[in-house]
Structure formats: structure tokens, C-alpha cells
Design an enzyme around this catalytic site. Structure first.
Site, PDB file in Angstrom:
ATOM      1  CD  GLU A 187      14.420 -41.629 -53.132  1.00 25.79           C
ATOM      2  OE1 GLU A 187      13.796 -41.364 -53.903  1.00 25.79           O
ATOM      3  OE2 GLU A 187      13.766 -42.136 -52.014  1.00 25.79           O
ATOM      4  CB  ALA A 234      18.430 -34.438 -56.393  1.00 28.15           C
ATOM      5  CE  LYS A 256      17.151 -37.106 -63.506  1.00 29.24           C
ATOM      6  NZ  LYS A 256      16.772 -35.792 -63.413  1.00 29.24           N
ATOM      7  CG  ASP A 294      18.978 -37.370 -66.474  1.00 28.88           C
ATOM      8  OD1 ASP A 294      19.535 -38.191 -66.591  1.00 28.88           O
ATOM      9  OD2 ASP A 294      18.624 -36.478 -66.187  1.00 28.88           O
ATOM     10  N   GLY A 352      21.811 -29.794 -58.090  1.00 27.72           N
ATOM     11  CA  GLY A 352      22.233 -29.730 -57.564  1.00 27.72           C
ATOM     12  C   GLY A 352      23.218 -30.361 -56.722  1.00 27.72           C
ATOM     13  CB  VAL A 402      13.883 -40.480 -59.689  1.00 29.73           C
ATOM     14  CG1 VAL A 402      12.974 -39.309 -60.694  1.00 29.73           C
ATOM     15  CG2 VAL A 402      14.360 -41.515 -61.035  1.00 29.73           C
TER      16      VAL A 402
END
Length: 815
Positions: free
Chosen positions: A606, A611, A682, A678, A797, A609
Site C-alpha cells: 500500500e 504513503a 507509482k 519515482d 513523511g 503509492v
């Protein structure tokens, strides 16, 4: 009257015998007692060894003899008072001298017959019973010693004599009617034939002695004292949660004993069973604990399953062939051949097609069984009516036992579902018509896992234990460990999940603890850990073979991603925030998906993509419910969104990128984020999850970086280009500002084609007001054709990424 039997561990040394004496002193205040004692623990094997060595003319027999002698003499010196010690030592030395002379005779004639074996091994019980009776008489004058050979009469089948029941019962009954002492100590295991020769009663012989006495005197109870507090729900050495069974029926006890519960040997207690004499299993080292009471009827009707047991070192024999179908006599010939050669059959199963018969035997007999069965059916094999006997080793039997199983539907279903969900392969199944026992043949390596999951299924509050093996304990990994630590009690109480971190690793060290790593001190422990390699970490996880094992990848390392298939093939689930595996070649991505299904091991990613955002989960729900994705529009880089939300004409692009890196929004190498690779990975993952076959090279990447930045070979060079190319970035901002737009790095997918690039977003677009490091995904589907399904929130984050990984772990636990 009570009959108490103390096994070898209970009388192994002076400390243990002192505990036995205290028990006897206490019991004698309330009851008359017959006490049957075994040889000191391990002595019988040592006596056999002395005989074998002497027969081979190996003078080491004298060393083993001295070791036996010293054990018994030490007991006398430690536990017999000064005034009696000389007399007792003289008697003990006399018996030991008799033993030595027997061994010397063996050394000369080299013939270790069964008759001689019985003479030699009998010394263990004769010595222990004499010494214990003398110790007891020091504090309990109303006690005596009786030689069991004067009571128990057998035939001359040495080493496994058959008792002459009528004569033996008369002898025992007569003696105890005349006996005036409170306590009578008797040696177990030993007996004699009609000629007065010493015989022994075979395996479990001391239990048999006690049962014969209990039956003859119609005892109130037979107590068997050992080193465990009764019969357990499973082997406590393998299943930590196992607990003693308070009450159990004779039939249940015999079933469990047959399948490895070694505290009771069914044939030896048969005399007590015939007279319905209760049997109590007690712990010499914890005498106040209740133990297990074995009676005629099962009073506890609440638990359908009473215990789970197992036998190791099993071989499975399979006789099969078309020539068996409809032809009588094959089974008889098979079992007769095995019986004639004294090969014990532990388990039998036959298909209704009559095409094959499977029997389980002990592995030690496998080679002989192969020879005798192939010899028995040599004609049929030569005519290809049947195949040569197939022998499979490395197996074990696990059995679920309980009188009440027949009145509870679904026991077998629960058993095999629990095994199947933990990828324990069942090779053969046997269930009697009484439905008191369901047995399954499995691989020996899976025994601990099988016992654990079955015990959890039938005896425990349905708390599911998840065993985590986490690679990558840097920023995100450390936060994940802290989140697990803080939520362990909540998950246990509210979701019935026991989340246990068994292994952790950084790039250099690894740490394992099967009982769970202390998450309050994992950093200090890891510093003392072993040197790690990807292969060594995998091999250790595989060796543990724990139920509900989950490999958690919190790295961006390609070598780690390449190990996923190894874990999945071992039925170990994988949770990853590493995007490399799912964005590599399409064939590799599909292989991981297929391995996940084939080996019943989940593969969750999960956090690849968005976070912690439920992007992939939502997409999967749409697809699984029958919807079809037509297009996807998304801002998928929290780092790029942070950069362009903060970039303006008051601060340089260089400074904003530097700030993003320092605050942890970008990768350590910011080129990965700013190059767009990146984001491309995704949107590739989302397209693949939507059911499209697509590779990374098919995604159009419209880079906003100038050529100098793209060509930079190091991170430092890259940052320098951000300064030298400042005008390029200023123009990007000025253009968007003049058009009253916001700069957003957008990923798009539309009917099989995908692209990523920087776009000027106007005020009417949902992306315009996207703030900070937030991500947003718009799913256009056949159901959401005009107004898209929107997912929006923090997409970068360490905290939210760790939460996303934790969410996948919890999802696995609840499945």
C-alpha cells in the site's frame, strides 16, 4: 489405600529423592501407601551400555560401571544417617559386587542374552528401592521394603515378560492383607518367572508394576509422579501456551499417550483401567499443583478437544497399483508381512477406490519394511500389477484428541483450515469411527508450527500472533517499531492480534528472538547482533518456520526487493514500502502476484503509492467489485508537491529542494524525486493494479529539469546546477504565476497510456489547492465516469509511511 509410582526423574539424585520422601511422609499421615520406584534417571541405559561394552570386550564397561556405582553410593552418603550408613553401604556394595561379577562373566563369554539383560538392568530398581526404603525408615518407622519379584510372576519372555495375572494378583493381595506397615516400598519393572529367574516388564514396566498392585488391592487411586504437572494440552516444550489438563477419560489419555504424551504408557496401566481405578498424574517438583485426573467418564463437556499430541520420526509407506482394485487379500498380506517382522503400524489410511493403502510406521523400521513388503509382492510387482513400495521419510503425525469431538460439528474443518492457512501440508489423514481422534501426517519440520496453530485454534482465546521480520530500521523503520510498541496492548485487547517482532536488520547487523524482541531496547540489542547478509537473514527466517510470518521491507534496496520471491515460496507474507519490486519488469511483478496466490502468502505494498493513503486498497476494491478504470490523474510525490508549493520568487529553487531533503520529504538523493522516476513508478504500479500490462519504459517522462541537472553525476554537482540554472526554474514559476496557475507534478494514465510531468494547474482543477506534502488521486471509472473518486491526504513523511506499513500488517492479521 493409595499406590504411588515415582519415575526415574523423580529419583534421579539426592535432592529429588528428598522431595519424594517429603511427599511420602505427608501422604502416610492420611493413607496406607504402596510406593513403586524406578531406577535413578538414566541408569537403565547405563546398565545396558555396561553389558554391551563387556560383551564386546571393551574395558570401558568398567568406567560406566563405576559411574553407576558412584551414583548409588553417593545417595547413601548424602541421605543415610551416620549410625545406619555402614550397614546400608555394605548391602549396596554387595549388590554392586554381584553386578560387577555378572559383567565380568559377560566379558569372558561374550553372550549378552535377553535373560542376562534382565539380570543386569534389574539392579537399577533393586538398588534405588532399597536405598529409598532405608532413607524413609529414618523418619517413618512404619515403612518397609518388599521385592516385587516375590509378588509378580511372569513367563520366560525375557526383557518383555507376560504377567501371570491370577498368581500375581493372589500374591499381591495376600501380602498387603498381612502387611502392618503404613508404607511399602517396591522396585518397579522387575519380576520373576516360575523358575525364579529375574524377568522385566518392558517399556513402562514401573507403571505396570504400580497398576498391577493397584488392581490387586483395589486401590482408591493410582498416582504416577513425574517431572511435569500432568498431561498437557500439547507438548509444553514446543507450545509455550500449553497447560495441564485437569480431568480426562481413560480413552482420551490412551489416545494422547499413543501419540507421544510420554507421561503415560497405555498398556502398562491397563490393570487399573479394568478396575476403574482413577489415575492421577502429579509433579514431584510441584506437588501442590493439581495434576491430571484420569477417570472412566469425561466430566468436562465444554471442550470438544482435550489435547493435541504428536509422534516424530515417522515414515509413510504407500502400496498402490491398478492390480489392487477389487482384488481381496492385499491388505491382509501387507499387514501380515509387517507383523511377521515385528514392524509396528502407527497409522492406516486407504482410499475408497482401493487403488492404494498408506500406513505410517517408525522411521527406524522403514528400510526393513521396504524389503519385506517388496519381497511379499514380488510377483505382482514383476507383472506391474502394483508398484514397488513407496517410502517417504522426514514425517511426523499430529493428532487432535477428545471424547466430545463427535458431538461437535466442524472439528476436522477447523483443524485442517488452521493447518492450511499456515501452509502445513497434510500427507495423509486418519480418523476413527469413534471420532475421538483425528490424525494427520505432516513434514517433521512443521511440527512446532502445527502444534502452535492447532493449540491456538482449540484452546486459546482466538488471539492471532503475527511474527514480523523487519529489514530497514532507519527513520521509517524505527518509527514503525515505536508504533508497534505503543499499540501492542490495544491490538491484543481490541483486535485479538499479538504483533511480535522476531527479527530486525539494518544494512550491517541483524537480531533475532523467537519470543519477540524487546522494543524498548532494540537499538542497543541490534548493535550486538550478528553480521547480516540478505541470504543469511532469509535462511534464519526460514529456519524459525513460525506461523503467520511476515517479511517487512522498509528499504529502497533492489537486492532486498529481489528476495521477495524466496519468502513467498516459503509461505511468508511480504509487506513493502520499497517500490522496486512492483515497478520492475512486468513478468517479475506478475511472478510475485502468482507466488502469493500459489503459496497462500500475502503480498501487500500500500505504501508504494501515497504513503499511508488507501490508494491501492481502494483501487483493488473497485476492480474486485467489477468496476473498470478508464483513467487516473494524480499528484503522487509529496516531496515535489512540497517543493512547488513553497517555491516562489522570494526564495531560490535550490534552497527549497535543500529544505525538502533536510526535512525528510525527498530521498537522500533528491535526483530520484526531481527526475520524475519515482512518480513514474507509482503511476506504473497503479496501472498494473488496474489490470493493464505496462512497463516503465512505456511511461512518457516529461522532465522539467535542465540538461545540466540531468547530467550531474553526484548529489553535490546536482545542487550546483540548481544554482547555475536558477533562471530556468524562475521562468517555470513566472509562467505559472502569469497564468494564475499552480505548478504541480502530475501523473496521468488514460486507456493504457501513461505520462508524468510538470503542469500548470488552473483554479478550477482539484489539484490547484493541494497544500504542503499532500497527494491526490482521481480515479475515473465506468461507475465514476463524470465525477471521479478522489483520495487526498498526506502522501509523504516517515510517520504516515510507517502507519501505512502498520496498516498492511494489521490487514494481514485480520484476514
Amino acid at each position: 489405600m493409595k499406590v504411588l509410582k515415582f519415575g526415574g526423574t523423580s529419583v534421579a539424585n539426592a535432592d529429588n529423592i528428598s522431595k519424594v520422601i517429603k511427599i511420602l511422609e505427608k501422604e502416610s499421615k492420611k493413607h496406607n501407601i504402596a510406593v513403586v520406584v524406578s531406577a535413578l534417571g538414566g541408569t537403565t541405559d547405563m546398565l545396558m551400555k555396561t553389558g554391551e561394552l563387556a560383551t564386546k570386550k571393551d574395558k570401558q564397561y568398567l568406567e560406566v560401571y563405576e559411574e553407576v556405582s558412584n551414583r548409588y553410593i553417593s545417595l547413601v552418603k548424602d541421605l543415610i544417617s551416620d549410625q545406619k550408613r555402614t550397614d546400608v553401604l555394605n548391602e549396596v556394595n554387595g549388590l554392586l559386587l554381584d553386578l560387577k561379577q555378572l559383567l565380568q562373566g559377560l566379558y569372558l563369554i561374550n553372550e549378552f542374552s535377553n535373560k542376562t539383560i534382565d539380570k543386569i538392568v534389574s539392579f537399577g530398581e533393586l538398588l534405588s528401592s532399597y536405598i529409598i526404603s532405608e532413607i524413609l525408615q529414618q523418619t517413618l518407622k512404619s515403612s518397609t521394603l518388599k521385592d516385587s519379584r516375590e509378588l509378580i510372576i511372569t513367563d520366560s519372555t525375557f526383557t518383555n515378560a507376560i504377567v501371570k495375572t491370577k498368581e500375581t494378583t493372589t500374591n499381591i493381595s495376600t501380602f498387603f492383607k498381612k502387611n502392618k506397615n503404613k508404607v511399602v516400598v517396591l522396585p518397579g519393572f522387575v519380576s520373576k518367572n516360575g523358575n525364579g529367574d529375574t524377568t522385566t516388564l518392558g517399556r513402562g514396566g514401573s507403571d505396570y508394576t504400580a497398576a498391577l498392585i493397584a488392581s490387586a488391592v483395589k486401590a482408591d487411586i493410582l498416582e504416577i509422579w513425574t517431572d511435569v504437572s500432568g498431561m498437557y494440552t500439547a507438548n509444553p516444550k514446543l507450545v509455550k501456551q500449553a497447560f495441564p489438563i485437569r480431568e480426562i477419560s481413560y480413552e482420551e489419555a490412551m489416545e494422547l499417550s499413543h501419540f507421544g504424551a510420554k507421561v503415560l504408557y497405555p498398556p502398562t496401566v491397563q490393570p487399573a483401567l479394568q478396575k476403574n481405578i482413577p489415575i492421577l498424574i502429579k509433579n514431584t517438583f510441584a506437588p501442590t499443583e493439581e495434576g491430571t485426573l484420569i477417570t472412566k467418564k469425561n466430566k468436562n463437556k465444554t471442550l470438544p478437544v482435550k489435547g493435541i499430541s504428536h509422534i516424530e520420526n515417522i515414515a509413510l509407506l504407500t502400496l498402490e497399483g491398478n492390480g489392487m482394485v477389487g482384488i481381496p487379500g492385499f491388505s491382509k498380506r501387507l499387514f501380515s508381512a509387517l507383523s511377521r517382522n515385528r514392524i509396528n503400524v502407527v497409522l492406516i489410511t486407504q482410499a475408497s477406490s482401493e487403488h492404494s493403502i498408506c500406513v505410517g510406521i517408525y522411521s527406524a523400521d522403514a528400510k526393513k519394511a521396504k524389503h519385506v513388503v517388496d519381497e511379499e509382492f514380488v510377483y505382482e510387482i514383476s507383472k506391474k500389477k502394483i508398484k514397488p513400495l513407496l517410502v517417504e521419510e522426514g514425517l511426523a503425525i499430529v493428532a487432535v484428541v477428545g471424547d466430545n469431538m463427535k458431538s461437535h460439528q466442524g472439528i476436522s474443518g477447523r483443524m485442517f483450515r488452521a493447518l492450511g492457512q499456515n501452509n502445513v501440508n497434510v500427507r495423509a489423514i486418519a480418523q476413527g469411527a469413534s471420532e475421538r481422534n483425528i490424525s494427520a501426517v505432516i513434514a517433521s519440520k512443521d511440527i512446532k508450527k502445527a502444534l502452535t496453530v492447532l493449540h491456538n485454534q482449540f484452546f486459546e482465546k482466538q488471539v492471532k500472533t503475527l511474527n514480523l521480520f523487519i529489514v530497514g530500521v532507519g527513520n521509517v523503520g524505527a518509527i514503525l517499531l515505536d508504533q508497534i510498541r505503543k499499540q501492542q496492548q490495544h491490538l491484543n485487547t481490541n483486535l485479538l492480534l499479538n504483533v511480535r517482532v522476531v527479527g530486525i536488520s539494518n544494512s550491517k547487523k541483524m537480531l533475532f528472538d523467537e519470543e519477540g524482541i524487546d522494543l524498548n531496547s532494540w537499538k542497543a540489542q541490534l548493535q550486538k547482533g550478528k553480521k547480516r547478509t540478505h541470504q543469511l537473514f532469509f535462511e534464519t527466517v526460514k529456519k524459525y518456520n513460525l506461523s503467520n510470518s511476515i517479511f517487512v521491507d522498509v528499504t529502497a534496496n533492489e537486492d532486498v526487493a529481489n528476495t521477495y520471491k524466496d519468502y513467498l515460496k516459503e509461505s511468508i507474507s511480504v509487506v513493502a514500502c520499497n517500490k522496486i519490486a512492483c515497478s520492475s519488469k512486468y513478468s517479475d511483478y506478475r511472478e510475485l502476484k502468482e507466488l502469493s496466490r500459489k503459496y497462500n502468502a500475502s503480498f501487500l505494498f500500500e505504501t508504494n503509492v501515497g504513503a499511508g493513503l488507501p490508494v491501492i486498497n481502494t483501487l483493488n476494491n473497485l476492480i474486485n467489485s467489477g468496476d473498470r478504470i478508464t483513467s487516473i490523474q494524480a499528484v503522487l510525490s509529496g516531496s515535489l508537491n512540497f517543493i512547488f508549493n513553497n517555491f516562489n520568487d522570494e526564495c531560490s529553487f535550490h534552497d527549497i529542494v535543500k529544505q525538502a531533503q533536510e526535512e525528510g520529504y525527498t530521498e537522500p538523493d533528491p535526483r530520484i524525486d526531481l527526475s520524475g522516476i519515482d512518480v513514474a513508478r507509482k503511476i506504473l504500479i497503479l496501472a498494473r493494479e488496474a489490470g493493464f500490462k505496462i512497463d516503465l519504459k512505456a511511461i512518457k517522462n516529461q522532465s522539467f529539469l535542465p540538461k545540466a541537472s540531468l547530467k550531474a553525476k553526484t548529489i553535490d554537482e546536482f545542487y550546483k546546477t540548481l544554482k547555475t540554472e536558477a533562471l530556468h526554474f524562475s521562468k517555470l514559476y513566472s509562467s505559472a504565476k502569469s497564468n494564475d496557475c499552480q505548478l504541480k507534478y502530475v501523473a496521468e494514465f488514460n486507456e493504457g497510456k501513461a505520462s508524468v510531468g510538470l503542469q500548470e494547474i488552473n483554479k478550477e482543477h482539484p489539484f490547484y489547492n493541494l497544500k504542503g506534502k499532500d497527494n491526490i488521486v482521481l480515479f475515473f471509472t465506468e461507475r465514476y465516469a463524470e465525477q471521479p473518486l478522489i483520495i487526498k491526504g498526506a502522501g509523504a513523511g516517515a510517520q504516515v509511511t510507517a502507519s501505512g506499513l502498520f496498516g498492511d500488517i494489521i490487514t494481514l492479521g485480520r484476514n
